[in-house]
Design a protein around this motif. Structure first.
Motif, PDB file in Angstrom:
ATOM      1  N   SER A 134       0.833  -1.053   0.012  1.00  0.00           N
ATOM      2  CA  SER A 134       0.059  -0.003   0.045  1.00  0.00           C
ATOM      3  C   SER A 134       0.876   1.237   0.104  1.00  0.00           C
ATOM      4  O   SER A 134       2.059   1.241   0.584  1.00  0.00           O
ATOM      5  CB  SER A 134      -0.736   0.014   1.168  1.00  0.00           C
ATOM      6  OG  SER A 134      -1.724   1.247   1.322  1.00  0.00           O
ATOM      7  N   ASP A 186      -1.007   4.137   0.948  1.00  0.00           N
ATOM      8  CA  ASP A 186      -1.874   4.839   1.886  1.00  0.00           C
ATOM      9  C   ASP A 186      -1.096   5.104   3.084  1.00  0.00           C
ATOM     10  O   ASP A 186      -0.904   4.064   3.868  1.00  0.00           O
ATOM     11  CB  ASP A 186      -3.059   4.174   1.995  1.00  0.00           C
ATOM     12  CG  ASP A 186      -4.017   4.921   3.049  1.00  0.00           C
ATOM     13  OD1 ASP A 186      -4.741   5.803   2.562  1.00  0.00           O
ATOM     14  OD2 ASP A 186      -4.115   4.545   4.201  1.00  0.00           O
ATOM     15  N   GLN A 237      -2.401   3.447   6.308  1.00  0.00           N
ATOM     16  CA  GLN A 237      -2.256   1.721   6.338  1.00  0.00           C
ATOM     17  C   GLN A 237      -0.553   1.423   6.509  1.00  0.00           C
ATOM     18  O   GLN A 237      -0.271   0.594   7.268  1.00  0.00           O
ATOM     19  CB  GLN A 237      -2.694   1.210   4.981  1.00  0.00           C
ATOM     20  CG  GLN A 237      -2.481  -0.261   5.074  1.00  0.00           C
ATOM     21  CD  GLN A 237      -3.399  -0.886   3.672  1.00  0.00           C
ATOM     22  OE1 GLN A 237      -3.706  -0.218   2.897  1.00  0.00           O
ATOM     23  NE2 GLN A 237      -2.824  -2.292   3.638  1.00  0.00           N
TER      24      GLN A 237
END
Length: 164
Positions: free
Chosen positions: A60, A62, A65
């Motif tokens: 990821s 993000d 995250q």
């Protein structure tokens, strides 16, 4: 923030400043710039992990995250910096990690003779250098084996992606 949290944060900050030969300079740099240059190799070293390796390892990009996974997998402090050598994560580890660190070609272990920009403890998001995972107590460091596992996973996923 209650008194116990303030006392813990102060103890962590003082522990970090003791890495520097002139601890008051660290307080001044944090106050003025939000980041202080600390020499590595006395209390801790840092493993420089490229963003691509970390994001591949956690699968990821993000930030929420990535933070959660790094907190769970590494169990120690991680600094994010995009000013010096590209976008980079630095896992703080014990000084002796460089003696047996086998991943230097991908994620070098930085120690004596190297300075790291270490953010003030309240810098927990961009812009600039910040803590992805701030230290929770004085002396908290990432276990080198946990960092090695993360780097190996990221490297493996990058190689697999390049083969496709």
């Amino acid at each position: 923030m209650d008194n116990a949290q303030q006392a813990t944060e102060r103890a962590v900050a003082e522990w970090l400043t003791k890495e520097h030969p002139v601890p008051n300079q660290v307080w001044t740099e944090w106050s003025t710039h939000g980041v202080a240059l600390l020499p590595l190799g006395k209390r801790f070293a840092a493993i420089r992990m490229p963003m691509e390796v970390v994001h591949a390892a956690v699968e990821s990009d993000d930030s929420v995250q990535v933070t959660a996974v790094l907190r769970d997998l590494l169990g120690g402090p991680v600094v994010y910096d995009r000013r010096v050598v590209g976008t980079t994560y630095y896992a703080l580890v014990q000084c002796s990690a460089d003696l047996s660190w086998a991943h230097g070609e991908v994620a070098p272990c930085l120690g004596r003779g190297i300075y790291l920009g270490v953010p003030r403890l309240d810098r927990l998001r961009p812009p600039g250098t910040y803590w992805v995972v701030a230290p929770r107590y004085p002396g908290e460091l990432c276990p080198p084996q946990a960092v090695a596992t993360l780097v190996e996973a990221g490297r493996r996923r990058l190689v697999e992606a390049a083969e496709v």
